[in-house]
Design a protein around this motif. Structure first.
Motif, mmCIF file in Angstrom:
data_model
loop_
_atom_site.group_PDB
_atom_site.id
_atom_site.type_symbol
_atom_site.label_atom_id
_atom_site.label_comp_id
_atom_site.label_asym_id
_atom_site.label_seq_id
_atom_site.Cartn_x
_atom_site.Cartn_y
_atom_site.Cartn_z
ATOM 1 N N ASP A 8 7.272 -4.425 -2.843
ATOM 2 C CA ASP A 8 8.373 -3.585 -3.275
ATOM 3 C C ASP A 8 8.247 -3.495 -4.808
ATOM 4 O O ASP A 8 7.495 -4.245 -5.418
ATOM 5 C CB ASP A 8 9.680 -4.274 -2.850
ATOM 6 N N ASP A 10 11.186 -2.457 -7.520
ATOM 7 C CA ASP A 10 12.340 -2.936 -8.287
ATOM 8 C C ASP A 10 12.828 -4.285 -7.772
ATOM 9 O O ASP A 10 13.012 -4.474 -6.564
ATOM 10 C CB ASP A 10 13.486 -1.918 -8.200
ATOM 11 N N GLY A 11 13.038 -5.200 -8.684
ATOM 12 C CA GLY A 11 13.549 -6.520 -8.305
ATOM 13 C C GLY A 11 12.471 -7.430 -7.765
ATOM 14 O O GLY A 11 12.722 -8.605 -7.498
ATOM 15 N N THR A 12 11.271 -6.885 -7.578
ATOM 16 C CA THR A 12 10.141 -7.661 -7.046
ATOM 17 C C THR A 12 9.046 -7.770 -8.109
ATOM 18 O O THR A 12 8.649 -8.857 -8.481
ATOM 19 C CB THR A 12 9.598 -7.003 -5.764
ATOM 20 N N THR A 138 14.882 -7.869 -1.096
ATOM 21 C CA THR A 138 16.121 -7.580 -0.365
ATOM 22 C C THR A 138 15.913 -7.683 1.154
ATOM 23 O O THR A 138 14.777 -7.720 1.638
ATOM 24 C CB THR A 138 16.635 -6.141 -0.654
ATOM 25 N N ASP A 141 13.745 -5.048 2.615
ATOM 26 C CA ASP A 141 12.308 -5.327 2.532
ATOM 27 C C ASP A 141 11.870 -6.210 3.705
ATOM 28 O O ASP A 141 10.835 -5.977 4.323
ATOM 29 C CB ASP A 141 11.978 -6.015 1.200
#
Ligand SMILES: [Mg+2]
Length: 186
Positions: A8, A10-12, A138, A141
Motif C-alpha cells: 500500500d 499512504d501510511g505504509t 489498514t 489492506d
C-alpha cells in the motif's frame, strides 16, 4: 517459495496522515468529520461532501516523507508492486519525487474508483497470489490480501497501524524486518 512484496502507499511507505487530512480541513471540515484513512479517494470525498477536484487542489503531493528505512529497503528488493486507493496523478508524481520504481503501480483510477484489488496487479506482474505478500496499514489492506489468498503483513513502523493490529497479524516493526522475512522463504 520466494515471496514478492506488494505495498500500500499512504501510511505504509510514506507517513502521510497529516498530508491526507489537510485538504479536508482546508475545505472547512471539522477534524471529527474527516473520513477514515484508506478509503478510495472518490469515496472519501463523497463521504465528506466535497469533490475530488477540490480535494486535489488542496493536496500537496510533496508533503509526506517516507517512513525511516523504507527507501533503503525498497532499493534492496529485486521487484515490488504497489496497490493504492490514492489518485493516480498524485500517486505517480509522488513515486517520481521519491525515485521509487515499482514493477507495477496501480492507483484508484486503475480500479475504476472502487476499492483496490490485488488480482489485476498480480496478473500484471505475472505473480501467483501464493507468492505475494501485501504490506499495508489498514483493515482494507488486510482484506485485500485475504480476498486473493495472498499473505499480509502489517506496516508496524506506523504506530497507527500497530494500534489496529489483529490477533494473527504478522507485524513488521521495522522495514528491514521485511527483508528478513523474505530471506526466510526458501
Ligand atoms: Mg494506507
Amino acid at each position: 517459495m520466494p515471496l514478492t512484496p506488494l505495498f500500500d502507499f499512504d501510511g505504509t511507505l510514506v507517513d502521510s496522515d497529516a498530508a491526507l487530512i489537510a485538504p479536508f480541513l482546508a475545505l472547512g471540515l471539522d477534524a471529527h468529520a474527516v473520513p477514515p484513512l484508506g478509503l478510495p479517494l472518490g469515496q472519501a470525498c463523497a463521504q465528506a461532501g466535497i469533490t475530488v477536484e477540490s480535494y486535489l487542489d488542496h493536496y500537496d503531493p510533496a508533503a509526506a516523507a517516507p517512513f525511516s528505512g523504507i527507501t533503503d529497503v525498497l532499493g534492496q528488493l529485486a521487484s515490488w508492486g504497489l496497490a493504492s486507493n490514492k489518485d493516480r496523478t498524485s500517486g505517480r508524481s509522488e513515486l517520481a519525487r521519491l525515485g521509487w520504481v515499482p514493477m507495477a503501480a496501480w492507483f484508484s483510477d486503475d480500479f475504476g474508483g472502487a476499492e483496490k484489488q490485488l488480482a489485476p496487479v498480480l496478473a500484471a506482474m505475472g505473480l501467483p497470489a501464493a507468492e505475494a505478500i501485501y504490506i499495508g496499514d489498514t483493515s482494507h489492506d488486510r482484506d485485500c490480501a485475504t480476498r486473493v489468498g495472498a499473505r499480509f503483513a502489517l506496516a508496524g513502523w506506523n504506530p497507527r497501524a500497530r494500534a489496529g493490529a489483529l490477533r494473527g497479524d504478522h507485524i513488521l516493526h521495522h522495514p528491514t524486518d521485511l527483508l528478513e522475512l523474505l530471506r526466510s522463504q526458501p
